[in-house]
Design an enzyme around this catalytic site. Sequence first.
Site, PDB file in Angstrom:
ATOM      1  N   ASP A   1       0.827  -1.208   0.000  1.00  0.00           N
ATOM      2  CA  ASP A   1       0.000   0.000   0.000  1.00  0.00           C
ATOM      3  C   ASP A   1       0.864   1.263   0.000  1.00  0.00           C
ATOM      4  O   ASP A   1       1.776   1.401   0.825  1.00  0.00           O
ATOM      5  CB  ASP A   1      -0.913   0.022   1.224  1.00  0.00           C
ATOM      6  CG  ASP A   1      -1.894  -1.153   1.257  1.00  0.00           C
ATOM      7  OD1 ASP A   1      -1.633  -2.171   0.607  1.00  0.00           O
ATOM      8  OD2 ASP A   1      -2.912  -1.029   1.957  1.00  0.00           O
TER       9      ASP A   1
ATOM     10  N   ASP B   1      -4.700   1.148  -2.705  1.00  0.00           N
ATOM     11  CA  ASP B   1      -4.548   2.173  -1.669  1.00  0.00           C
ATOM     12  C   ASP B   1      -3.396   3.097  -2.038  1.00  0.00           C
ATOM     13  O   ASP B   1      -2.397   3.231  -1.329  1.00  0.00           O
ATOM     14  CB  ASP B   1      -4.361   1.561  -0.275  1.00  0.00           C
ATOM     15  CG  ASP B   1      -5.672   1.147   0.360  1.00  0.00           C
ATOM     16  OD1 ASP B   1      -6.715   1.217  -0.318  1.00  0.00           O
ATOM     17  OD2 ASP B   1      -5.669   0.755   1.550  1.00  0.00           O
TER      18      ASP B   1
ATOM     19  N   ASN C   1      -9.517  -0.228  -1.095  1.00  0.00           N
ATOM     20  CA  ASN C   1     -10.683   0.341  -0.419  1.00  0.00           C
ATOM     21  C   ASN C   1     -10.606   1.862  -0.334  1.00  0.00           C
ATOM     22  O   ASN C   1     -11.633   2.542  -0.290  1.00  0.00           O
ATOM     23  CB  ASN C   1     -10.878  -0.263   0.977  1.00  0.00           C
ATOM     24  CG  ASN C   1      -9.708  -0.058   1.902  1.00  0.00           C
ATOM     25  OD1 ASN C   1      -8.587  -0.468   1.606  1.00  0.00           O
ATOM     26  ND2 ASN C   1      -9.945   0.570   3.043  1.00  0.00           N
ATOM     27  N   HIS C   2      -9.387   2.428  -0.349  1.00  0.00           N
ATOM     28  CA  HIS C   2      -9.281   3.891  -0.326  1.00  0.00           C
ATOM     29  C   HIS C   2      -9.610   4.496  -1.690  1.00  0.00           C
ATOM     30  O   HIS C   2     -10.146   5.611  -1.755  1.00  0.00           O
ATOM     31  CB  HIS C   2      -7.906   4.318   0.189  1.00  0.00           C
ATOM     32  CG  HIS C   2      -7.786   4.173   1.675  1.00  0.00           C
ATOM     33  ND1 HIS C   2      -7.934   5.228   2.546  1.00  0.00           N
ATOM     34  CD2 HIS C   2      -7.581   3.076   2.436  1.00  0.00           C
ATOM     35  CE1 HIS C   2      -7.798   4.788   3.793  1.00  0.00           C
ATOM     36  NE2 HIS C   2      -7.586   3.484   3.751  1.00  0.00           N
TER      37      HIS C   2
ATOM     38  N   HIS D   1      -3.502  -4.258   2.105  1.00  0.00           N
ATOM     39  CA  HIS D   1      -4.674  -3.942   2.931  1.00  0.00           C
ATOM     40  C   HIS D   1      -4.434  -4.030   4.431  1.00  0.00           C
ATOM     41  O   HIS D   1      -4.842  -3.143   5.174  1.00  0.00           O
ATOM     42  CB  HIS D   1      -5.860  -4.826   2.537  1.00  0.00           C
ATOM     43  CG  HIS D   1      -7.149  -4.459   3.192  1.00  0.00           C
ATOM     44  ND1 HIS D   1      -7.618  -3.157   3.223  1.00  0.00           N
ATOM     45  CD2 HIS D   1      -8.086  -5.217   3.829  1.00  0.00           C
ATOM     46  CE1 HIS D   1      -8.795  -3.136   3.855  1.00  0.00           C
ATOM     47  NE2 HIS D   1      -9.085  -4.367   4.236  1.00  0.00           N
TER      48      HIS D   1
END
Length: 242
Positions: free
Chosen positions: A20, A49, A75-76, A193
Site C-alpha cells: 500500500d 490504496d 478500499n481507499h 490492505h
Amino acid sequence: MTFVKHFERNTSGRDFAVGDIHGCFKLLRTDLDNMGFDPSRDRLFSVGDLVDRGPDSELALEWIDEPWFHAVRGNHEDMAIRYPSGNMDAANYAANGGAWNVGNPRHLQLAFSCAFDALPVAIEVETEGGLIGILHADCPFPTWRDFTVSLDDANMSNKMRKAVFEAALWSRERIQDEDVSGVPDLRALIVGHTPLKSPAVLGNVHYIDTGAVFRGGYFTFINLATLETVPAMQKKLEWEAA
C-alpha cells in the site's frame, strides 16, 4: 470496461509488486531508485490504496499515467470513487485519511473518482513459474478463475457484484483466520490492505503491506519472478499486525 487486467510475461526486465502506497510517492520513488528500477524495462504493480494518510496523494494521477505502473483499486480508491456522488460521508472519509480530497475543488474530486473507477479490481501477470494474481484484500472464491469470471459476468446482479467487490477490496477474513488453504490455480496471490510489521505468507497468499505511511513502517516489494521480497523477508510465517 473489464475489471480484470491481464499482463503477459515480461521478457525484457523485472516485475515487482509493492504494498500500500498511501500517498508516499516520493518515498516510493527513492526506494525504486535504490533498487535500480529501470522504467524502460521493469514494471511495478500496486496492490492498491494509492492515496490517503500520506503527503503526496495528489501525485496518484501522474503515477497512474506512467506506462510502467499498474494498480488495482483498493478500499481507499473505493472511498474516493464514491465521495463526489454523495455515497461517502465526508467526516468518515476525512477520518480515514481523505481530508486532502475533501478539501479539493469538485473538478479534482471528480478527476480522482473517474481515474480510480477505471482501475481494475484484479490484475494477473504471467511469469515463468506460472500465473500470479494481484488484489487489494482477498480472493472471495475457491479459485482465481471463479473469481475473475464473476467480475466480468454481465449477468451478475448488482447486489452480488457489490458483495464480490467488497470482499476483494475490504476483507481481512483470511489473515484473521490464519487460513493457509491458498488459491489453488495461482502460483501466488499478492495482496496488501492489512498493515504488518513484516510481510507474511499464508499458503500461496503473500501479504506485502508493511505500513510505509506509518512510523516505523516501510515499503515491501516482491519480485514476481522469484517471489523474493525487498527488503528480504526475515521470518517467513511470523506475522503480527502493526
